[in-house]
Structures are given as structure tokens and as C-alpha cells.
Design a protein around this motif. Sequence first.
Motif, short mmCIF file in Angstrom:
data_model
loop_
_atom_site.label_atom_id
_atom_site.label_comp_id
_atom_site.label_asym_id
_atom_site.label_seq_id
_atom_site.Cartn_x
_atom_site.Cartn_y
_atom_site.Cartn_z
N ASP A 317 60.39 52.25 38.00
CA ASP A 317 61.04 51.01 37.58
C ASP A 317 62.16 51.42 36.62
OD1 ASP A 317 61.83 48.52 36.83
OD2 ASP A 317 59.95 47.96 35.84
N LEU A 318 63.41 51.26 37.08
CA LEU A 318 64.57 51.68 36.30
C LEU A 318 65.06 50.45 35.56
CD1 LEU A 318 66.37 54.07 35.84
CD2 LEU A 318 67.63 53.46 37.88
N GLN A 319 64.65 50.33 34.31
CA GLN A 319 64.97 49.11 33.57
C GLN A 319 66.34 49.19 32.90
OE1 GLN A 319 61.58 48.58 30.95
NE2 GLN A 319 60.39 47.61 32.59
N GLY A 320 67.09 48.12 32.98
CA GLY A 320 68.35 48.01 32.24
C GLY A 320 69.54 48.71 32.87
N ILE A 321 69.41 49.13 34.13
CA ILE A 321 70.51 49.88 34.73
C ILE A 321 71.72 48.98 34.96
CG2 ILE A 321 69.95 49.62 37.19
CD1 ILE A 321 70.76 52.92 35.43
N ASP A 322 71.48 47.69 35.14
CA ASP A 322 72.58 46.74 35.28
C ASP A 322 73.50 46.77 34.07
OD1 ASP A 322 72.15 45.28 37.78
OD2 ASP A 322 73.03 43.60 36.66
N ALA A 323 72.90 46.83 32.90
CA ALA A 323 73.69 46.88 31.66
C ALA A 323 74.51 48.17 31.62
CB ALA A 323 72.78 46.78 30.45
N VAL A 324 73.92 49.27 32.06
CA VAL A 324 74.64 50.55 32.06
C VAL A 324 75.84 50.48 33.02
CG1 VAL A 324 74.48 53.00 32.68
CG2 VAL A 324 72.61 51.89 31.42
N LEU A 325 75.65 49.84 34.16
CA LEU A 325 76.73 49.75 35.15
C LEU A 325 77.91 48.93 34.63
CD1 LEU A 325 74.60 49.24 38.40
CD2 LEU A 325 76.07 51.19 37.90
N ARG A 326 77.70 48.16 33.57
CA ARG A 326 78.81 47.39 32.98
C ARG A 326 79.60 48.20 31.95
NH1 ARG A 326 78.04 42.06 34.40
NH2 ARG A 326 75.88 41.60 34.91
N ILE A 327 79.07 49.34 31.52
CA ILE A 327 79.75 50.11 30.47
C ILE A 327 80.86 50.94 31.10
CG2 ILE A 327 79.44 51.87 28.68
CD1 ILE A 327 76.48 50.90 28.51
N PRO A 328 82.11 50.78 30.63
CA PRO A 328 83.22 51.52 31.26
C PRO A 328 83.00 53.03 31.23
CG PRO A 328 84.05 49.86 29.74
CD PRO A 328 82.57 49.91 29.55
N GLY A 329 83.43 53.70 32.28
CA GLY A 329 83.41 55.15 32.30
C GLY A 329 82.04 55.78 32.51
N THR A 330 81.06 55.01 32.99
CA THR A 330 79.72 55.57 33.20
C THR A 330 79.50 55.93 34.66
OG1 THR A 330 78.79 53.37 33.49
CG2 THR A 330 78.61 54.34 31.31
N PHE A 331 78.66 56.94 34.87
CA PHE A 331 78.30 57.41 36.21
C PHE A 331 76.79 57.58 36.26
CE2 PHE A 331 82.49 58.80 35.05
CZ PHE A 331 83.26 58.57 36.18
N VAL A 332 76.16 56.86 37.14
CA VAL A 332 74.70 56.91 37.26
C VAL A 332 74.32 57.94 38.33
CG1 VAL A 332 72.67 55.58 37.96
CG2 VAL A 332 74.43 54.52 36.54
N HIS A 333 73.38 58.80 38.02
CA HIS A 333 72.83 59.75 38.99
C HIS A 333 71.32 59.60 39.03
CE1 HIS A 333 76.41 62.37 39.64
NE2 HIS A 333 76.76 61.83 38.49
N LEU A 334 70.80 59.22 40.19
CA LEU A 334 69.35 59.15 40.36
C LEU A 334 68.97 60.22 41.37
CD1 LEU A 334 69.17 55.28 40.54
CD2 LEU A 334 68.76 56.76 38.56
N TYR A 335 67.83 60.86 41.10
CA TYR A 335 67.51 62.06 41.86
C TYR A 335 66.65 61.79 43.09
CZ TYR A 335 69.17 64.24 37.51
OH TYR A 335 69.91 64.61 36.42
N GLY A 336 66.35 60.53 43.35
CA GLY A 336 65.60 60.22 44.56
C GLY A 336 64.14 60.59 44.50
N HIS A 348 70.23 61.02 35.53
CA HIS A 348 71.02 61.12 34.30
C HIS A 348 72.22 60.21 34.40
CE1 HIS A 348 73.54 64.08 36.57
NE2 HIS A 348 74.50 63.59 35.81
N ILE A 349 72.80 59.94 33.24
CA ILE A 349 74.01 59.13 33.18
C ILE A 349 75.07 59.93 32.46
CG2 ILE A 349 75.04 57.03 32.20
CD1 ILE A 349 72.12 55.84 32.52
N THR A 350 76.24 60.02 33.07
CA THR A 350 77.37 60.67 32.41
C THR A 350 78.33 59.58 31.97
OG1 THR A 350 77.14 62.67 33.72
CG2 THR A 350 79.29 62.29 32.72
N VAL A 351 78.92 59.77 30.80
CA VAL A 351 79.96 58.83 30.36
C VAL A 351 81.16 59.63 29.87
CG1 VAL A 351 78.84 58.55 28.11
CG2 VAL A 351 80.49 56.84 28.87
N LEU A 352 82.34 59.17 30.26
CA LEU A 352 83.59 59.79 29.82
C LEU A 352 84.29 58.83 28.86
CD1 LEU A 352 85.06 61.20 33.17
CD2 LEU A 352 83.54 62.33 31.54
N ALA A 353 84.94 59.39 27.86
CA ALA A 353 85.62 58.53 26.89
C ALA A 353 86.86 59.24 26.37
CB ALA A 353 84.68 58.19 25.73
N GLY A 354 87.76 58.45 25.79
CA GLY A 354 89.02 58.99 25.31
C GLY A 354 88.93 59.63 23.94
#
Lengths: 385, 385
Positions: A317-336, A348-354
Motif C-alpha cells: 500500500d503506497l500511501q500519499g504518492i498522489d501528493a508526491v506526484l504534485r511536487i515539481p521535479g519529482t520522479f517516482v521509481h517503484l521496483y515492482g 525511491h523518489i528522485t527530486v531535482l531542484a535549482g
Amino acid sequence: MHGRRIALLGGGQLGRMFIENALRYDVEVHVLDPDPACSCAHLAHRFVQGRFDDRDTVLRFAVDADVVGIEIEHVSVEALEELERQGKTVVPSPAVLRTIQDKGLQKAFYRDHGIPTAEFALIAAPSEIALHPQLLPAFLKTRTGGYDGKGVMPLHTLADAARAFPGPCVLEKRADIARELAVIAVRTTDGRTTVYDAVEMVFDPVLNLVDVLIAPATVPPDVKARAEALAVQVAEAFGAPGVYAVELFLTTTGEVLVNETAPRAHNSGHFTIEGCASSQYDQLLRIYQDWPPGDTRLPRHAAMINLVGEGGTGPVDLQGIDAVLRIPGTFVHLYGKRETRTGRKMGHITVLAGSAEELRSAIAAIKAACRVVPRAPLTIDEERR
Amino acid sequence: MHGRRIALLGGGQLGRMFIENALRYDVEVHVLDPDPACSCAHLAHRFVQGRFDDRDTVLRFAVDADVVGIEIEHVSVEALEELERQGKTVVPSPAVLRTIQDKGLQKAFYRDHGIPTAEFALIAAPSEIALHPQLLPAFLKTRTGGYDGKGVMPLHTLADAARAFPGPCVLEKRADIARELAVIAVRTTDGRTTVYDAVEMVFDPVLNLVDVLIAPATVPPDVKARAEALAVQVAEAFGAPGVYAVELFLTTTGEVLVNETAPRAHNSGHFTIEGCASSQYDQLLRIYQDWPPGDTRLPRHAAMINLVGEGGTGPVDLQGIDAVLRIPGTFVHLYGKRETRTGRKMGHITVLAGSAEELRSAIAAIKAACRVVPRAPLTIDEERR
């Protein structure tokens, strides 16, 4: 691309991310793993269920391959040696892997090559701990078989020796750690070594797993430069083509020490997927194929947040992933992975920022938003509805 | 991620890049294509060989899917309408696809919605061309079935009508084109529309295919803003969730006109894979799954160079790719097609740069370095060696 055919030992998330990148070059990747539900099972051109630590299984699996790679260290080195004799490209070199698989040989290797590392002794049995009182407080590490913090225990006083691991171990003086750093070094087939920016790892104190990784590391420039130079030194000492994930300590007295090295893609290099033009997986592919090395520059700031299972075992159960998908510059990786367990790396989640500041607030937002737990069984009331 | 199961009509390179991104979310993608050697065949969770323009084949293929998507327009709209009636999510909406599949309906749609487009008339047969002398010089476009410049011919004078397409066509006044632009618009399930930066397309005059794409477009800010606003207007007029690739003309008199729209991921949006945090493929996935929309910002400069087959038909010889792999910030994408043909899209290269100038020199280096040709058959001498 008429590339070389790759046989990969291990089908976990590192293999999955390797394949995800390799797809855009249209090269062929075959995978061996004992688990038919592993992360790579349906992605490989050919998936073979079997043990990568069994010599004959590996030899049969790799018979048609041009290149043999690994995504886990616990593989049959005998098989890799034989495959190398047969003329196949084997990365990492079996000799390197033999050194790294044994933490005792690995520590001795650093000492013999003048690479700074925490003071240590090799002991054959717990009774020998008492011969090295100057190393206490220490960590005791089994020479083989440890993984993700398993096979490591703290020894505060000689009294703790009573519950020590029974077999051959490394007794390592505990460094006073200010920061944990990592550097991914890439040694190419033409004998050059390049590195990615040194990164900083923030550990979860309970699970002993990397919680958040920050790239580049927020340490003084000279510390960062020393860490990167040490990673180059390690890769050059090993002297064989490959990707080397070098983990380091910055001590409270300002020393930079090599902790350990993985001769493969590594959790501490996931940020390179979106952070750099050529990721650690891309570099491995370039080495396998004898292509030129890739671009390791990190033009922006990056962070990687591990998605680690909490709260027990069960379907994910991946809770709160919707909120993560709204954050600019984020990349979701799920390993299946079908089942979560406390402490299991699920994605893991990667995020890029200025800027470093923007990065910090994104990390906080991501960490606050999501977690991986087992799906709750329905209560009797819910079932009746 | 327990996502919705996706059934994709078409298994070409657009589907392949869609799957490449979808893999990291661990969602299930099924693909239907008549060609068992198509780009997606071995990547899909399930590949079904069959015609996507056949109603019954599509209905059978999508029976277990939650979402139905397309990567080519020439699919059975009847099947999509039936699947929508069954309660499945269908993107694009069959009504939108019906309008777009017919270039006559599409042009009328722009006119009816006050969207500027080149002046035109709908004609039933070549004899009607003479009724519209004010539209010459013009392009004649078959209303259905055209693709990549096929089904389009120039008409300079009424005399050219003698060799006109026989059936119903759009007769479109030739605009004096200064630049060709494109904008990818994303309409989300909650009815909002966002766009990526307008890009500029440089065409190969012989093949009539995009040769190089530059993002953002190097046009005055007001032109760029008008192009992006028009793309929003088009997506809002269609009114259904989806990715809309809107191609536009900037005329020599400074007008911006909509040329045509594809209701799907598009060649002009490949740069978003590495250029933006959420690519056009990622946005489609988010729409399919009813996740929040992604981040469309382009922090750097990007270019996309198509790898188009030259010199005839045969097994692929990708010349000079080694040189491309040495250029910083480049990303190679090969589509896994076994055979090259003159004019066939075999792959593309994206390059990211810190400035427009740096981008221009990278484009020049890439274009000078590589080409896709059929592998030369061995000469008798070579065979003897």
C-alpha cells in the motif's frame, strides 16, 4: 544497435533500472535470478530462474552471452573466472569481486594501497577480540555474507565479545563519523576513471538504510574533492573496468576514510538517472558495450528518498504518492515488488531542484507525504458493507 | 502501484517510449499491433498480434483493460466508442479522434471554434478545385489516410488539378511560412490544460520529415506566447482529457495559424523525455491513471535530431554513433526496428545544453557525426577474407 548480448546475474531493482535505460539503445539483456517474481523477470529479453551463486547454473545461463555483469555481489566468482577464460567480457573483474566479497581482503586491499580506512584487525574467532583492546569501541563485521547492515554489530567493551559472530571477522575501530559520503567512480575500458559528484547519505538510525541522499554533498569543497579523489584512487587500485560505488566517512576530526566499495551500480547512484546525462546504469552499459564513457556532470541539485517498507509484511500500500506526484521535479521509481516488509527497499523518489534550499523543502514535502505499508486486511465491518 | 491496466493500440516507437517511462511506476501495459517485430513487441506485459483498425480485434484485445490508449490515429473508432460505452477510460475521446481522423472535419472544427488556420475549402472531387481559384497556390490533402507527408500534394495552378487525388479532399491555401512550430498541450482529467514550451521544427525538404527540433522555439516572446495560447485553445475546444500535439505555422506576415493536431504523444514532444521532469509520455500515463498532472517546465535548452533512414532498405547500420556518445548531454534513442528504409524514423537523439549557442554547436556536431544506412552487403573479396 547490434550491441553485445548481456547476461546479468541478479534480477532486483538495480537490474531493473539497468534494463530501463538499456531499452532505448535496443540492446539485449538476459537475467538470472532465483525469484521468478523478481523486479526484472518480465523485462529481460530472456529470464532464467536459477541461483546466481551456483557455478554450473551461471555457466549454463551465460553460454551465449558476450558480456557478463552483476547487480549483486553474492554470485559465483568461480563461474565468472571460467567465463572470463572463455573470452567473455566480465564486469566487474572476478579478481576485484573476490577481494570485495571478503571484507577482510577488502580492508587489507585499502591498507596495502595506501587508501585511508578505519583502523582494523582480522580475527579468526571471538577469542581474538581481546588481543585488540585499542580498537574498541568497534564494529565487528563478518568477512563474507553481510548485506545492508546485516552481519555487522557494535562492540562497546570486551564484555560484548561474548555475543560476537563465531567465524572470521573484521574488527574495525569505530570512527567518530560527522557525515557519510559516497562517490560513484567509473573506470572505462580504456583505463580512465571519472567520478560523479560526491553525495551525502542520511541514514535511518533504526533500519540502518539510506533514508535520504543529497547530491552534491553539502560539505566544504576540499572535503568533497578529497572524497572524489579517494574514489578515483580506489577505482585505479582495482584497475579493472566497472562502476565502483565507494562509501566514505568524514570523521569529526576532518579525516576522509573509505568505508567500503561495491563493484556495481548502487543505491547511492540512483540520483544519476535523472540528475546526469549519463547515469551509473548508462555508464555500465557503455563499459559492457565498449562505447565511450558518458557525461557525469550534475547541472542541478538532486536528492533521492528511499521508499522503505514500514509496519510489517503484506501486499503493498503506497500511501500519499498522489501528493508526491504534485511536487515539481519529482520522479517516482517503484521496483515492482509484490510484497512489502519492514526495511525492504520498495522504490525511491528522485527530486531535482535549482538550489539547495529548494531541494531541502522538496525533501521535507516528499518525506511528509508518503510511506509504504502493508495493505490493511478488511475488518469484519468493512467486509459486510 | 496497483494502477489501472492499459491497453495500447499500436506498438511503434511512441508506444515503446511510453512503456519505457511506465516501467518505473510498475503499471501493466498491453499492446496490439499487426507487426510481431514492432518496437513494443517484447516490452509489453502482453503483446497481441492483430489489426488495431479492426473493430472486433480491438474489442477482444481490450476486454480486460481499464484504460484504452492509442499511439497512432488509424484505429477503429467504432471499437473505442463501444469500449467507452462499456465504462472504460478511452484516451483520446472517440469523438475527438473522429474529428481528427478526417482532415476536413478537423479544419471545419478549427473554423467553427474561431481557431486561426489557413483558408480552405472541402471538395468532393478534383473537378471542384476550379471553383476555388482564390485558394491557389494551395495544398491538396486527402481527408483520410494521410501520414507523414503522404496524401498531400502542392497545387500551383489549376492545370495541376489534372493529377489531383481522386476522392474528397481539403484544398488549403498555401501559407507563406516563416517557421513551423509545435506545442504539446496536456488536458487533465479535472479539465485543466497546461502546455510545454513551444518548439521550432526544421524540416528535411526532401523527406518532408522533421529533421531537427529546437526547444524552446527561437521566436519572439509574443509569437511563442500566441502559439502556446492557441494550443490551449485547441485542447479546450476538444474538451476531453489527453495529450494534444498542435502543429502551427508562423507566416511571413506574423500570423500564427494552427496546421493540424495529433491527439497523442508526438515526435515534436520527444525532447520532453529528458528536457522536462514529466514527459509527454508521463503525462499520458498520469491521465490514464487519473494521477495529478506533471511538471512541464523546461529548465535548459533542448534539441531533438531524428535518425531517419537514408540510402535504401536493409539491416540497420548506425554510422558514427560512437562520436555522438562522446558529446556531452546527449541521449540516444533507438526504436528497435530491424530494417531501415529511406525516410523511416529509426531513432532520435536528444541533447540538452545550458545556452542556445551551446545547443547549436551540439546539433551541428551530432548531425555531422551520424547517419542510418542499410548495411552494405559483403563484396566477394570481403567474403573470401
